[in-house]
Structure formats: structure tokens, C-alpha cells
Scaffold this active site. Structure first.
Site, PDB file in Angstrom:
ATOM      1  N   ASP A  17       0.154  16.388 -11.720  1.00 42.29           N
ATOM      2  CA  ASP A  17      -0.540  16.820 -13.131  1.00 42.29           C
ATOM      3  C   ASP A  17      -2.045  17.149 -12.896  1.00 42.29           C
ATOM      4  OD1 ASP A  17       1.723  15.595 -15.145  1.00 42.29           O
ATOM      5  OD2 ASP A  17       0.738  13.519 -14.131  1.00 42.29           O
ATOM      6  N   LYS A  39       7.043  17.464 -10.617  1.00 41.58           N
ATOM      7  CA  LYS A  39       6.979  17.695 -12.068  1.00 41.58           C
ATOM      8  C   LYS A  39       5.807  18.600 -12.267  1.00 41.58           C
ATOM      9  CE  LYS A  39       6.276  14.093 -14.557  1.00 41.58           C
ATOM     10  NZ  LYS A  39       4.918  14.864 -15.849  1.00 41.58           N
ATOM     11  N   ASP A  66       8.400  19.184 -17.564  1.00 37.20           N
ATOM     12  CA  ASP A  66       8.668  18.165 -18.356  1.00 37.20           C
ATOM     13  C   ASP A  66       7.614  18.267 -18.836  1.00 37.20           C
ATOM     14  OD1 ASP A  66       7.940  15.435 -19.770  1.00 37.20           O
ATOM     15  OD2 ASP A  66       6.401  14.430 -18.053  1.00 37.20           O
ATOM     16  N   LYS A  68       8.613  17.610 -22.784  1.00 35.06           N
ATOM     17  CA  LYS A  68       8.736  17.069 -23.907  1.00 35.06           C
ATOM     18  C   LYS A  68       8.746  17.727 -25.523  1.00 35.06           C
ATOM     19  CE  LYS A  68       6.621  12.975 -22.105  1.00 35.06           C
ATOM     20  NZ  LYS A  68       5.951  13.654 -20.584  1.00 35.06           N
ATOM     21  N   ASP A  71       9.714  19.889 -31.793  1.00 33.75           N
ATOM     22  CA  ASP A  71       9.531  20.356 -32.908  1.00 33.75           C
ATOM     23  C   ASP A  71      10.952  21.287 -33.474  1.00 33.75           C
ATOM     24  OD1 ASP A  71       8.686  22.828 -34.570  1.00 33.75           O
ATOM     25  OD2 ASP A  71       7.139  23.490 -32.613  1.00 33.75           O
ATOM     26  N   THR A  75      13.028  26.471 -33.045  1.00 32.79           N
ATOM     27  CA  THR A  75      11.685  26.394 -31.999  1.00 32.79           C
ATOM     28  C   THR A  75      12.194  25.931 -30.659  1.00 32.79           C
ATOM     29  OG1 THR A  75      10.105  26.760 -33.708  1.00 32.79           O
ATOM     30  CG2 THR A  75       9.177  26.317 -31.053  1.00 32.79           C
ATOM     31  N   THR A 130       6.279   5.200 -22.121  1.00 35.99           N
ATOM     32  CA  THR A 130       6.512   4.413 -20.686  1.00 35.99           C
ATOM     33  C   THR A 130       4.352   3.548 -21.297  1.00 35.99           C
ATOM     34  OG1 THR A 130       6.306   5.921 -19.892  1.00 35.99           O
ATOM     35  CG2 THR A 130       8.568   3.839 -19.190  1.00 35.99           C
ATOM     36  N   ARG A 192       5.089   1.721 -10.481  1.00 30.67           N
ATOM     37  CA  ARG A 192       3.417   1.274  -9.752  1.00 30.67           C
ATOM     38  C   ARG A 192       4.150   0.010  -9.093  1.00 30.67           C
ATOM     39  NH1 ARG A 192       2.325   4.724 -11.836  1.00 30.67           N
ATOM     40  NH2 ARG A 192       0.379   5.274 -13.282  1.00 30.67           N
ATOM     41  N   GLY A 221       3.452   9.904  -9.924  1.00 28.96           N
ATOM     42  CA  GLY A 221       2.369  10.728 -10.008  1.00 28.96           C
ATOM     43  C   GLY A 221       1.205   9.560  -9.523  1.00 28.96           C
ATOM     44  N   ARG A 222       0.066   9.326 -10.189  1.00 29.38           N
ATOM     45  CA  ARG A 222      -0.869   8.928  -9.372  1.00 29.38           C
ATOM     46  C   ARG A 222      -0.992   7.879  -8.058  1.00 29.38           C
ATOM     47  NH1 ARG A 222      -2.941   7.335 -15.552  1.00 29.38           N
ATOM     48  NH2 ARG A 222      -0.640   7.343 -15.184  1.00 29.38           N
TER      49      ARG A 222
HETATM   50  O1  C5P Z   1       0.873   8.882 -12.756  1.00 29.68           O
HETATM   51  P1  C5P Z   1       1.706   8.103 -13.542  1.00 29.68           P
HETATM   52  O2  C5P Z   1       2.752   7.626 -12.061  1.00 29.68           O
HETATM   53  O3  C5P Z   1       1.270   7.900 -14.329  1.00 29.68           O
HETATM   54  O4  C5P Z   1       2.557  10.053 -14.011  1.00 29.68           O
HETATM   55  C1  C5P Z   1       4.134   9.816 -14.160  1.00 29.68           C
HETATM   56  C2  C5P Z   1       4.912  11.107 -14.682  1.00 29.68           C
HETATM   57  O5  C5P Z   1       5.678  10.553 -16.288  1.00 29.68           O
HETATM   58  C3  C5P Z   1       3.187  11.771 -15.967  1.00 29.68           C
HETATM   59  O6  C5P Z   1       3.684  12.677 -15.536  1.00 29.68           O
HETATM   60  C4  C5P Z   1       3.552  11.637 -17.355  1.00 29.68           C
HETATM   61  O7  C5P Z   1       3.482  12.618 -17.774  1.00 29.68           O
HETATM   62  C5  C5P Z   1       5.435  11.080 -17.550  1.00 29.68           C
HETATM   63  N1  C5P Z   1       5.784  10.587 -18.278  1.00 29.68           N
HETATM   64  C6  C5P Z   1       6.390   9.435 -18.386  1.00 29.68           C
HETATM   65  N2  C5P Z   1       6.888   8.200 -19.434  1.00 29.68           N
HETATM   66  C7  C5P Z   1       7.939   8.434 -19.780  1.00 29.68           C
HETATM   67  C8  C5P Z   1       7.907  10.091 -19.967  1.00 29.68           C
HETATM   68  C9  C5P Z   1       6.891  11.106 -18.588  1.00 29.68           C
HETATM   69  O8  C5P Z   1       4.864   8.841 -17.689  1.00 29.68           O
HETATM   70  N3  C5P Z   1       8.463   8.470 -21.277  1.00 29.68           N
END
Ligand code: C5P
Length: 244
Positions: A17, A39, A66, A68, A71, A75, A130, A192, A221-222
Site C-alpha cells: 500500500d 498485493k 486486491d 475489491k 459494480d 462491468t 476486517t 497483527r 501490510g503495515r
Molecule cells: O496494513 P495492514 O496489515 O492493515 O493491511 C491489510 C491489507 O489488507 C490492506 O491492504 C487492506 O486493504 C487489505 N484488506 C483488509 N480487509 C479486508 C480486505 C483487504 O484489510 N477485508
């Protein structure tokens, strides 16, 4: 879980991201060989476009787009076909779009991949984000039951609509598997490690809990991408996943 999976890192999907391509590619180069997929989400795709997916594929990475998608079916089918032609390994669509939308996503993705002579991507339904909790569903969205109930309902619909699996929280994995079968993939964000903050995620779990619950893929991600040393953070997560 796909047969090719062996190492714990193969289950990890790193969420790139970023608002531009250069830092994403830099991180990808450092992390890709220890992970299953990278991703590309809405931030990177809307910044860098299809080049984000093409560049990562050129580096040899498997890409989860991703998107998501949400629509009307026609489309969504067109967008999924375009993603399929780009060679994504995984693509997702909101299950809240309903049966016809998910069927259209699957049809489009497979058609696009075939047109490019590429293997068919996995097509995954997004259940309940989530970042949403029970109170959001009840007070703001007017959806019946808890977030967990809604996720299982949508997972069942996703299965009937030909999806290969769903995005859900770790807390829903065992119910999803019980309802939809062990082969139905559970892709879990909201991961986490103990040393990370929760950010904007609500239904979180540690990497170890995700593995124990039977998650097939952990989207992270983070906690890794914003760590001082992302490679070390990834190694720590992989170690935690392997602990008995
Ligand atoms: O930084 P973090 O670990 O929260 O990133 C989670 C990733 O998963 C983000 O890119 C977010 O868009 C994606 N995601 C999510 N929940 C979902 C679907 C995708 O957090 N239900």
C-alpha cells in the site's frame, strides 16, 4: 491450500500500500522471494495503474490484485477480464455484490487469463471488511447478526457462486472451513504480531493464531512495510508462524 506451498512464507501476502511505484518495487525486490504473493491494492493501482502489476510480474512475483470489485455484473466481468489478461494470480470481488456479480468476476477473470495464455487466477470473495465491527453492522449498515455471522453467510454465497475462497478475519476461518469445506481458501487480513499496533483494523489476530485457525494466506501490510527493517519484521513473522 495450493500444493506448491511448502515454506510458511509461501502463505504470506505482502500488502504494497504505497502512493507510488518506486518504493513498492524496492520493497518487493527485498521481500518477494520470502513470500507467496505481493498485493496491489487500490492505493497503488490508482497511483501507478496496470504498470504496478506488470512491473511486479517482471520481477518474478505472483500478484494478488486486491481490486475489491463492486459494480454490476457486466462491468465486473470486463474489469476481471482485464485483470486476468495482466496475469494476476489472485483477484477479489465484494460478496455483497451478490451471486451474479461473483459469477461474472469468475467468468471474466478466467476468460482474460485464457486470452493471454496464462493460468487461471484464483477469484476470491470479500466478506465483511476486517475494519468493521459488530456495532458498525448493526447501527450503521443495518445488517443482521454479528460481523462473524454476516461473514459466514457471505462465504456460503461465495462458495455457491464459484469463488475459490474468501477474504475473512482469522476469527471466522474455522466456521468458513466448516461451512464451505477445507479446500475453500481463507485469505486473512487484520494480522497483527504482538509487537505491532492495530492501526484501523478491528478484528485482528496474530500470525500464530492465523496459522492455528487454518488460514491459507495471511495478508500483512503495515506491520512489515512500515517497520524500520521490513526484512527483519518479515523474518520475525515467519518465525512466529513456525513456532509450535
Ligand atoms: O496494513 P495492514 O496489515 O492493515 O493491511 C491489510 C491489507 O489488507 C490492506 O491492504 C487492506 O486493504 C487489505 N484488506 C483488509 N480487509 C479486508 C480486505 C483487504 O484489510 N477485508
Amino acid at each position: 491450500m495450493p500444493d506448491a506451498m511448502t515454506a510458511p512464507g509461501d502463505r504470506i501476502i505482502i500488502a504494497l500500500d504505497f502512493p507510488e511505484l518506486a518504493p513498492a518495487l524496492d520493497l518487493a525486490e527485498r521481500l518477494a522471494s520470502h513470500t507467496g504473493m505481493l498485493k496491489v491494492g487500490l492505493e497503488l493501482f490508482n497511483s501507478a495503474g496496470p504498470a504496478a502489476i506488470e512491473s511486479l510480474r517482471l520481477q518474478g512475483a505472483r500478484v494478488f490484485y486486491d481490486a475489491k470489485l463492486h459494480d454490476i455484473p457486466n462491468t465486473v466481468a470486463g474489469a476481471a477480464a482485464a485483470a486476468g489478461r495482466l496475469g494476476v494470480s489472485m483477484l477479489n470481488v465484494h460478496a455483497l455484490g451478490g451471486r451474479a456479480v461473483m459469477e461474472a468476476a469468475k467468468e471474466g477473470a478466467l476468460r482474460g487469463a485464457e486470452e493471454s495464455g496464462l493460468p487461471p487466477p484464483l477469484v476470491i470473495g470479500v466478506t465483511i471488511l476486517t475494519s468493521l465491527g459488530d456495532r458498525d453492522l448493526r447501527d450503521d449498515l443495518g445488517l443482521a447478526g454479528t460481523a462473524g455471522d454476516a461473514a459466514i453467510r457471505l462465504a456460503s454465497l461465495a462458495k455457491q457462486s464459484g469463488m475459490d475462497g474468501v477474504v475473512c478475519s482469522v476469527h471466522e476461518v474455522s466456521d468458513v472451513k466448516q461451512t464451505c469445506g477445507a479446500d475453500f481458501l481463507a485469505v486473512t487480513p487484520g494480522i497483527r504480531p504482538g509487537w505491532a499496533g492495530s492501526d484501523d483494523q478491528t478484528r485482528i489476530a496474530t500470525p500464530k493464531q492465523a496459522v492455528a485457525q487454518g488460514a491459507d494466506y495471511l495478508v500483512i501490510g503495515r506491520p512489515i512495510t512500515r517497520a524500520d527493517d521490513p526484512a527483519q519484521a518479515l523474518a520475525d513473522v515467519i518465525r512466529e508462524m513456525s513456532e509450535p
